[in-house]
Design a protein around this motif. Structure first.
Motif, mmCIF file in Angstrom:
data_model
loop_
_atom_site.group_PDB
_atom_site.id
_atom_site.type_symbol
_atom_site.label_atom_id
_atom_site.label_comp_id
_atom_site.label_asym_id
_atom_site.label_seq_id
_atom_site.Cartn_x
_atom_site.Cartn_y
_atom_site.Cartn_z
ATOM 1 N N VAL A 31 -9.735 -100.834 42.089
ATOM 2 C CA VAL A 31 -8.832 -100.080 41.306
ATOM 3 C C VAL A 31 -9.646 -99.061 40.604
ATOM 4 C CG1 VAL A 31 -6.899 -100.009 39.618
ATOM 5 C CG2 VAL A 31 -7.156 -101.962 40.859
ATOM 6 N N THR A 32 -9.113 -97.665 40.942
ATOM 7 C CA THR A 32 -10.005 -96.735 39.954
ATOM 8 C C THR A 32 -9.284 -96.372 38.785
ATOM 9 O OG1 THR A 32 -8.924 -94.756 41.090
ATOM 10 C CG2 THR A 32 -10.749 -95.805 42.192
ATOM 11 N N GLY A 33 -9.848 -95.524 37.874
ATOM 12 C CA GLY A 33 -9.293 -95.221 36.556
ATOM 13 C C GLY A 33 -8.890 -96.390 35.867
ATOM 14 N N VAL A 34 -9.746 -97.359 35.573
ATOM 15 C CA VAL A 34 -9.588 -98.119 34.424
ATOM 16 C C VAL A 34 -10.265 -98.007 33.176
ATOM 17 C CG1 VAL A 34 -10.027 -100.571 34.355
ATOM 18 C CG2 VAL A 34 -9.793 -100.093 36.594
ATOM 19 N N SER A 35 -9.569 -98.139 32.140
ATOM 20 C CA SER A 35 -9.985 -97.802 30.975
ATOM 21 C C SER A 35 -8.805 -98.591 29.963
ATOM 22 C CB SER A 35 -9.836 -96.462 30.362
ATOM 23 O OG SER A 35 -8.744 -95.573 30.518
ATOM 24 N N PRO A 36 -9.432 -99.086 28.758
ATOM 25 C CA PRO A 36 -8.603 -99.909 27.808
ATOM 26 C C PRO A 36 -7.321 -99.052 27.606
ATOM 27 C CG PRO A 36 -10.850 -99.828 26.941
ATOM 28 C CD PRO A 36 -10.727 -98.743 28.190
ATOM 29 N N LYS A 37 -6.106 -100.185 27.457
ATOM 30 C CA LYS A 37 -4.799 -99.500 27.169
ATOM 31 C C LYS A 37 -4.254 -98.704 27.996
ATOM 32 C CE LYS A 37 -5.727 -100.225 22.081
ATOM 33 N NZ LYS A 37 -5.885 -99.680 20.900
ATOM 34 N N SER A 38 -4.637 -98.675 29.275
ATOM 35 C CA SER A 38 -3.960 -97.751 30.393
ATOM 36 C C SER A 38 -3.325 -98.209 31.331
ATOM 37 C CB SER A 38 -5.152 -97.187 31.018
ATOM 38 O OG SER A 38 -6.195 -97.906 31.902
ATOM 39 N N ILE A 39 -2.786 -97.527 32.336
ATOM 40 C CA ILE A 39 -1.956 -98.347 33.542
ATOM 41 C C ILE A 39 -3.200 -98.657 34.210
ATOM 42 C CG2 ILE A 39 -0.478 -97.929 35.438
ATOM 43 C CD1 ILE A 39 0.283 -95.421 34.331
ATOM 44 N N LEU A 57 -13.742 -102.612 39.665
ATOM 45 C CA LEU A 57 -13.180 -101.686 38.533
ATOM 46 C C LEU A 57 -13.922 -100.611 38.542
ATOM 47 C CD1 LEU A 57 -12.784 -104.040 35.488
ATOM 48 C CD2 LEU A 57 -11.487 -104.176 37.344
ATOM 49 N N ALA A 58 -13.426 -99.191 38.971
ATOM 50 C CA ALA A 58 -14.342 -98.162 39.120
ATOM 51 C C ALA A 58 -13.760 -97.172 37.998
ATOM 52 C CB ALA A 58 -13.990 -97.509 40.423
ATOM 53 N N SER A 59 -14.468 -96.494 37.408
ATOM 54 C CA SER A 59 -14.145 -95.411 36.051
ATOM 55 C C SER A 59 -15.367 -94.676 35.845
ATOM 56 C CB SER A 59 -13.668 -96.066 35.214
ATOM 57 O OG SER A 59 -12.773 -95.098 34.485
ATOM 58 N N ARG A 60 -15.175 -93.869 34.873
ATOM 59 C CA ARG A 60 -16.057 -92.689 34.555
ATOM 60 C C ARG A 60 -16.969 -93.311 33.541
ATOM 61 N NH1 ARG A 60 -14.062 -87.115 32.608
ATOM 62 N NH2 ARG A 60 -12.522 -88.353 31.854
ATOM 63 N N THR A 61 -16.747 -94.194 32.737
ATOM 64 C CA THR A 61 -17.371 -94.234 31.399
ATOM 65 C C THR A 61 -17.608 -95.672 31.465
ATOM 66 O OG1 THR A 61 -16.172 -92.502 30.386
ATOM 67 C CG2 THR A 61 -17.424 -93.984 28.907
#
Length: 338
Positions: A31-39, A57-61
């Motif tokens: 899943v891309t775009g995983v950050s706290p309190k997000s979809i 889990l894939a994301s920028r930060t």
């Protein structure tokens, strides 16, 4: 029809995950775009509740993605969780991330392209592509194609259609088709069939001093998500891979942090119900998991059910044209036919 016509606007994703537990158990899911309190966070937490084999889990930060990974490990200590850093606005980062994923697993059962950007000023990716089109469409286009060997490997042993690619779009796609003649929104003339809806309502018509229309840029990127899905569905079905696009609903998340008060007020005038992040993950999970989708022709879901996108977002010729443009913008051709 989906297997649960009672699912709808307020169905929590946690309920969807429980219903389709058999489709999650033991699977390798990214899943891309995983950050706290997000979809994205709600999506992976709901998936983790039903014992996947590997959750990536894939994301920028790094710090933000690690926070969600730690939540999963605390709540579901038996689930293997891995993190991969990716900036979908950088093709170099995407290629590096795809290699990192391939080092973690030789197969991928489900890919959920959840990440997206909303910007209100003219910005560009590292390659000079308008930020929202580049990050919301070109980025997932490149990542998905680079990961196709892993998806094909999973499809060799999965039931037909159980291996899936889910692309998050938006009802906002209705405001603009893909502007092939001016995808960077530089003010070039476009034919009527590529132009945005006129007049745009209220603050949606706002533009920056240099003429950039952020809502139009966002809308064309979301139309591109659906056209991309059409191409994947047409060409990958023979490989046992299905693809669906979803409108997750309207959720207050950090995705809208750059919107000003005027634009936020416009959204609140139009939208009657704002979902929780858990409710916002439900349509994604139906698209990723429901076996009944294989039996009914469709490619776009909203509120957990099939629905029809705008005509400009279901044009097969436009989907082919977008594929060619996307290959040009990433400098690589991808053969998915067969």
């Amino acid at each position: 029809m989906t297997s649960h016509p009672e699912f709808g606007e307020r169905t929590p994703g946690s309920e969807v995950a429980k219903v389709f537990a058999d489709q999650i158990r033991g699977k390798t899911i990214l899943v891309t775009g995983v950050s706290p309190k997000s979809i994205g966070a709600s999506t992976v937490l709901n998936l983790a509740s039903q014992s996947p084999g590997l959750l990536i889990l894939a994301s920028r930060t790094k710090s933000r993605i690690q926070e969600v990974a730690d939540q999963i490990t605390t709540k579901y200590p038996g689930v293997r969780v891995e993190t991969v850093l990716v900036d979908l606005g950088s093709q170099e980062s995407i290629r590096r991330a795809a290699a990192d994923v391939a080092a973690l697993t030789d197969k991928l059962d489900i890919l959920i392209n959840n990440a997206g950007r909303v910007v209100t000023s003219r910005q560009a990716t590292q390659e000079g592509i308008e930020q929202q089109f580049g990050t919301n469409h070109i980025g997932p286009f490149l990542l998905t194609n680079l990961l196709l060997p892993l998806l094909r490997k999973a499809a060799e042993t999965n039931p037909p259609g159980a291996t899936r690619i889910v692309n998050l779009s938006s009802a906002g796609h209705r405001l603009s088709p893909v502007r092939f003649s001016d995808y960077n929104l530089e003010g070039k003339p476009v034919p009527p069939e590529e132009d945005h809806v006129k007049p745009l309502p209220g603050a949606f018509a706002n533009c920056t001093p240099d003429g950039y229309k952020p809502i139009v840029a966002y809308a064309q990127s979301k139309s591109a998500n659906i056209l991309f899905t059409i191409s994947l569905q047409r060409h990958l079905a023979n490989h046992g891979i299905a693809s669906y696009a979803v409108h997750p609903g309207s959720i207050v998340t950090e995705l809208s942090r750059e919107q000003d008060d005027e634009l936020n007020a416009e959204f609140h005038k139009l939208i009657k119900y704002w979902k929780t992040p858990d409710e916002g993950s439900s349509t994604t999970l139906v698209a990723a998991l429901d076996p009944a989708l294989n039996e009914v022709k469709g490619f776009y879901l909203s509120d957990c059910q099939y629905t029809e996108p705008s005509a400009h977002a279901k044009d097969a010729a436009a989907a082919d044209r977008l594929w060619k443009l996307s290959e040009e913008l990433v400098g690589e051709k991808f053969s998915i036919g067969g």
